[in-house]
Design an enzyme around this catalytic site. Structure first.
Site, PDB file in Angstrom:
ATOM      1  N   GLU A 142       0.810  -1.225   0.000  1.00 54.97           N
ATOM      2  CA  GLU A 142       0.000   0.000   0.000  1.00 54.97           C
ATOM      3  C   GLU A 142       0.842   1.274   0.000  1.00 54.97           C
ATOM      4  O   GLU A 142       0.577   2.215   0.757  1.00 54.97           O
ATOM      5  CB  GLU A 142      -0.967  -0.002   1.200  1.00 54.97           C
ATOM      6  CG  GLU A 142      -1.961  -1.129   1.144  1.00 54.97           C
ATOM      7  CD  GLU A 142      -3.060  -1.074   2.207  1.00 54.97           C
ATOM      8  OE1 GLU A 142      -3.001  -0.198   3.094  1.00 54.97           O
ATOM      9  OE2 GLU A 142      -3.976  -1.914   2.140  1.00 54.97           O
ATOM     10  N   GLU A 188      -5.157  -8.751   0.208  1.00 51.25           N
ATOM     11  CA  GLU A 188      -5.866  -8.396   1.458  1.00 51.25           C
ATOM     12  C   GLU A 188      -7.339  -8.253   1.108  1.00 51.25           C
ATOM     13  O   GLU A 188      -7.690  -7.434   0.232  1.00 51.25           O
ATOM     14  CB  GLU A 188      -5.357  -7.083   2.055  1.00 51.25           C
ATOM     15  CG  GLU A 188      -4.025  -7.212   2.740  1.00 51.25           C
ATOM     16  CD  GLU A 188      -3.603  -5.942   3.482  1.00 51.25           C
ATOM     17  OE1 GLU A 188      -4.475  -5.234   4.051  1.00 51.25           O
ATOM     18  OE2 GLU A 188      -2.390  -5.672   3.476  1.00 51.25           O
TER      19      GLU A 188
HETATM   20  O1  AHR Z   1      -4.841  -5.824   7.424  1.00 50.81           O
HETATM   21  C1  AHR Z   1      -4.747  -4.656   8.166  1.00 50.81           C
HETATM   22  C2  AHR Z   1      -4.110  -3.507   7.398  1.00 50.81           C
HETATM   23  O2  AHR Z   1      -4.962  -3.100   6.371  1.00 50.81           O
HETATM   24  C3  AHR Z   1      -2.804  -3.813   6.696  1.00 50.81           C
HETATM   25  O3  AHR Z   1      -1.712  -3.689   7.529  1.00 50.81           O
HETATM   26  C4  AHR Z   1      -2.771  -2.776   5.615  1.00 50.81           C
HETATM   27  O4  AHR Z   1      -2.048  -3.223   4.492  1.00 50.81           O
HETATM   28  C5  AHR Z   1      -4.223  -2.512   5.320  1.00 50.81           C
HETATM   29  O5  AHR Z   1      -4.497  -1.156   5.256  1.00 50.81           O
END
Ligand code: AHR
Length: 504
Positions: free
Chosen positions: A189, A307
């Site tokens: 990110e 994610e």
């Molecule tokens: O999964 C929690 C957080 O969400 C992670 O660290 C980040 O990559 C995302 O914003």
């Protein structure tokens, strides 16, 4: 639903012909259902690692301090690939802090989540854990505050077989053979202003091209994941375009992240989030195509949805310990249906996360419980063919964001070996059962249909310690009344169903 509309809906449901049709055809394939779709994610965050998968001094832990009860639940979840060490954590992490004798490892301030990091769990512990649970490791480098050489040396530490400085450090730390880590993420990110070492697309691309080049010189066999945009409020398509163009000769995947929530308490809107997920996938697939256009024999690039989950109640101060309810379990089916429908381009997906932190497994010192989301995640990995099919669906619809969305959200897969077709159906209607004619196009349908289903009257029902047997799936063997290679099946309101059809 408006009363008049509800009457019309019920009348049409009770008519002779079911109002919905689902047609499957083993010839209409989309692509391989990649085993990496059933991945997960373990970040140094809250109680994910410490008190989650790893707890020193616990009677529930083995000699490596791995919680054996947790490991058992993790194995049953069927985690195919495990992403580590973050997340936001990776952008401030120095992997060298987490190797060698534990007593000598430094404690550092953990800046992403405002914590302290003891470093007692690090690369060797993670890779050992992956081997124990039978998961492929997937390491995300520090593309925030880290350097290209840090990343390159990390590959040398894990994968080098010759006697080099970092390979010998690994040997000194007890591991003779290289771990052979194939999957590496080029940061997390980095487009987000919340990220340590946040960069614009051009600066990120420059870093990532150099890191990819150096890492591949250490091990040419590795596969690399570019950091796609997660900042959907900004020019996320522009970020992906720039990164893909710069990295198209280097990377094998681009990462997407999506968290959804039901703040409005509107189930049908919540379960209509597939609109967004499909849109992110299809737009990124288009950007990949555009970036590869005109290149001779291009390296294929796929999407790693590395994610994804429901996350909106537990914020940072609670260490992201989200308590999941039944409707969240339904949302798991929605995500997987979208991944299956795009099986030609989505080749990896990692639920965020594994234990305690926005997770299907919750622990305390005495044991654990399974959240309702655990069950569909485990089931989609188990009950599937190796090829995704393009199911044709005609279903009553509802309007969401000016689009007509079918109440029945469907995906399908096929196993030629078992002659089995799996039909995964989420009924997103809050109140209406929907009867459908399930039609098979190729081969004779057997009347033996195996049914797996999650349905519960209370959408908000949750589990806790000692009470985690409520919101669980039911299974049954159905003798379907097959007529002209089809049968009728009623999908209850707000339910998730996997039908296993046998085709002769
Ligand atoms: O999964 C929690 C957080 O969400 C992670 O660290 C980040 O990559 C995302 O914003």
């Amino acid at each position: 639903m408006h009363r008049f509309l509800a009457v019309v809906f019920v009348l049409s449901c009770s008519a002779q012909t079911p109002p919905a049709r689902i047609k499957v055809d083993v010839d209409r394939t989309i692509g391989e259902v990649d085993p990496k779709l059933f991945g997960n994610f373990a970040e140094h965050l809250g109680r994910m690692i410490y008190g989650g998968i790893y707890e020193e001094g616990s009677p529930l832990s083995d000699k490596d301090a791995f919680r054996t009860d947790v490991m058992d639940a993790v194995k049953k979840l069927g985690v195919s690939i495990l992403r580590y060490p973050g997340g936001n954590f990776s952008s401030g992490y120095d992997w060298k802090d987490g190797i060698g004798p534990k007593a000598q490892r430094p404690t550092r301030p953990e800046l992403a989540w405002h914590d302290l990091e003891s470093n007692r769990f690090g690369t060797d512990e993670f890779l050992k854990y992956c081997e124990r649970i039978g998961a492929e490791p997937y390491i995300c480098i520090n593309a925030g505050l880290g350097t290209v050489d840090d990343a390159r040396q990390w590959v040398e530490y894990t994968n080098e077989s010759r006697h080099t400085y970092w390979a010998d450090q690994r040997r000194k730390n007890g591991r003779e053979e290289p771990y052979k880590v194939t999957y590496w993420g080029l940061g997390n990110e980095i487009d987000g202003p919340w990220q340590l070492g946040h960069k614009n697309a051009e600066d990120y691309s420059k870093f990532a091209v150099q890191a990819a080049h150096a890492m591949r010189l250490s091990d040419p066999s590795i596969k690399l994941v570019a950091c796609g945009s997660s900042n959907y409020g900004a020019d996320w398509i522009g970020w992906n375009r720039t990164v893909l163009t710069a990295l198209r000769n280097q990377v094998d995947f681009i990462a997407l992240h999506t968290y959804i929530g039901n703040r409005e308490n509107d189930l049908e809107r919540f379960l209509g989030s597939s609109q967004r997920i499909d849109h992110y996938i299809e737009t990124t697939a288009g950007a990949i195509k555009a970036a590869l256009t005109g290149i001779n024999n291009p390296r294929p690039i796929y999407i790693a949805y590395d994610e994804w989950n429901v996350w909106y109640r537990a914020q940072n101060d609670q260490h992201l310990e989200e308590v999941y309810n039944f409707e969240d379990a339904l949302a798991m089916g929605m995500f997987f249906n979208s991944f299956f429908r795009h099986a030609d381009v989505v080749k990896m997906a990692n639920l965020a996360q594994l234990v305690n932190v926005i997770a299907p497994i919750m622990t305390n010192k005495q044991g654990l419980f399974l959240q309702p989301i655990y069950f569909p995640i485990a089931e989609y990995g188990k009950q599937r063919g190796n090829v995704a099919l393009r199911a044709w669906v005609s279903s009553p619809t509802y309007t969401l964001n000016r689009e007509q969305l079918p109440y029945l959200d469907v995906s399908s897969s096929y196993s030629a070996k078992d002659r089995a077709v799996y039909v995964n159906v989420l009924n997103r209607s809050k109140s209406q059962d929907i009867s459908a004619r399930v039609e098979n196009q190729q081969g004779a349908l057997s009347s033996n249909v195996d049914v797996w289903q999650m349905n519960y009257p209370d959408l908000k029902a949750t589990h806790t310690f000692g009470d985690d047997k409520k919101v669980v799936p039911s299974t049954r063997a159905l003798q379907a009344a097959v007529d002209k290679n089809a049968f009728a099946y009623t999908f209850p309101a707000h339910s998730l169903t996997i039908l296993k059809l046998h085709v002769e």
